[in-house]
Design a protein around this motif. Sequence first.
Motif, PDB file in Angstrom:
ATOM      1  N   ALA A 298      59.811  57.386  12.594  1.00 47.20           N
ATOM      2  CA  ALA A 298      60.293  57.689  11.187  1.00 47.20           C
ATOM      3  C   ALA A 298      60.240  56.708  10.284  1.00 47.20           C
ATOM      4  O   ALA A 298      60.132  56.824   8.910  1.00 47.20           O
ATOM      5  CB  ALA A 298      61.832  58.272  11.450  1.00 47.20           C
ATOM      6  N   LYS A 299      60.420  55.426  10.582  1.00 43.42           N
ATOM      7  CA  LYS A 299      60.458  54.395   9.751  1.00 43.42           C
ATOM      8  C   LYS A 299      58.758  54.333   9.240  1.00 43.42           C
ATOM      9  O   LYS A 299      58.632  53.924   8.034  1.00 43.42           O
ATOM     10  CB  LYS A 299      60.784  53.019  10.267  1.00 43.42           C
ATOM     11  CG  LYS A 299      62.411  52.882  10.503  1.00 43.42           C
ATOM     12  CD  LYS A 299      62.896  51.606  10.671  1.00 43.42           C
ATOM     13  CE  LYS A 299      64.380  51.337  11.003  1.00 43.42           C
ATOM     14  NZ  LYS A 299      64.826  50.032  11.402  1.00 43.42           N
ATOM     15  N   ALA A 300      58.194  54.184   9.983  1.00 50.20           N
ATOM     16  CA  ALA A 300      56.591  54.188   9.814  1.00 50.20           C
ATOM     17  C   ALA A 300      56.318  55.046   8.955  1.00 50.20           C
ATOM     18  O   ALA A 300      55.434  55.065   7.897  1.00 50.20           O
ATOM     19  CB  ALA A 300      55.837  54.074  11.148  1.00 50.20           C
ATOM     20  N   VAL A 301      56.657  56.520   9.085  1.00 53.62           N
ATOM     21  CA  VAL A 301      56.298  57.406   8.184  1.00 53.62           C
ATOM     22  C   VAL A 301      56.870  57.596   6.850  1.00 53.62           C
ATOM     23  O   VAL A 301      56.165  57.671   5.811  1.00 53.62           O
ATOM     24  CB  VAL A 301      56.821  58.873   8.829  1.00 53.62           C
ATOM     25  CG1 VAL A 301      56.592  60.182   7.969  1.00 53.62           C
ATOM     26  CG2 VAL A 301      55.893  59.242  10.232  1.00 53.62           C
ATOM     27  N   GLU A 302      58.118  56.957   6.607  1.00 54.98           N
ATOM     28  CA  GLU A 302      58.793  56.919   5.373  1.00 54.98           C
ATOM     29  C   GLU A 302      58.167  55.629   4.730  1.00 54.98           C
ATOM     30  O   GLU A 302      58.067  55.734   3.465  1.00 54.98           O
ATOM     31  CB  GLU A 302      60.112  56.396   5.766  1.00 54.98           C
ATOM     32  CG  GLU A 302      61.067  56.360   4.275  1.00 54.98           C
ATOM     33  CD  GLU A 302      62.401  56.416   4.552  1.00 54.98           C
ATOM     34  OE1 GLU A 302      63.311  56.481   3.478  1.00 54.98           O
ATOM     35  OE2 GLU A 302      62.897  56.625   5.635  1.00 54.98           O
TER      36      GLU A 302
ATOM     37  N   ARG B  70      62.942  49.543  -1.607  1.00 54.42           N
ATOM     38  CA  ARG B  70      62.959  50.638  -0.667  1.00 54.42           C
ATOM     39  C   ARG B  70      62.215  50.100   0.478  1.00 54.42           C
ATOM     40  O   ARG B  70      63.103  50.704   1.775  1.00 54.42           O
ATOM     41  CB  ARG B  70      62.118  51.764  -1.073  1.00 54.42           C
ATOM     42  CG  ARG B  70      62.060  53.078  -0.540  1.00 54.42           C
ATOM     43  CD  ARG B  70      63.507  53.760  -0.853  1.00 54.42           C
ATOM     44  NE  ARG B  70      63.774  54.765   0.390  1.00 54.42           N
ATOM     45  CZ  ARG B  70      64.906  54.758   1.456  1.00 54.42           C
ATOM     46  NH1 ARG B  70      65.846  53.725   1.281  1.00 54.42           N
ATOM     47  NH2 ARG B  70      64.792  55.553   2.363  1.00 54.42           N
ATOM     48  N   THR B  71      61.176  49.560   0.753  1.00 57.56           N
ATOM     49  CA  THR B  71      60.668  48.790   1.986  1.00 57.56           C
ATOM     50  C   THR B  71      61.723  47.790   2.681  1.00 57.56           C
ATOM     51  O   THR B  71      62.058  48.089   4.046  1.00 57.56           O
ATOM     52  CB  THR B  71      59.280  48.063   1.608  1.00 57.56           C
ATOM     53  OG1 THR B  71      58.569  48.864   1.136  1.00 57.56           O
ATOM     54  CG2 THR B  71      58.718  47.563   2.953  1.00 57.56           C
ATOM     55  N   ALA B  72      62.444  47.121   2.021  1.00 59.65           N
ATOM     56  CA  ALA B  72      63.476  46.225   2.616  1.00 59.65           C
ATOM     57  C   ALA B  72      64.532  47.091   3.158  1.00 59.65           C
ATOM     58  O   ALA B  72      65.131  46.936   4.404  1.00 59.65           O
ATOM     59  CB  ALA B  72      64.219  45.337   1.693  1.00 59.65           C
TER      60      ALA B  72
END
Length: 98
Positions: A6-10, A55-57
Amino acid sequence: MKKQLAKAVEIGVETLNYWVISYALSSMTMVFRADWLFVLFFASNVWLIGRYYDRTAAVLDSRKWAVPVCALAFAAFVLFVYRVGLVQGSVMPFAQRN
């Protein structure tokens, strides 16, 4: 495992959004480079970079890992612009009706 996916997709979606919006803003910055609107598009692009980093952080829960991810995304964007180029054009007024 699902959380990591989910983190990778986001991050992938955020990166794609960053590339598309930054490409449009960079193109408009170059179109308006001799006009005062240059400042508006340039400032929007700087804001976008900051938003992408924040957002990435937040997604990664780590500022130290957000820096290399953002640096790689920025480098990939610069490489894309170098290979493809920006949209060329000029500002034209709207057509006047008689």
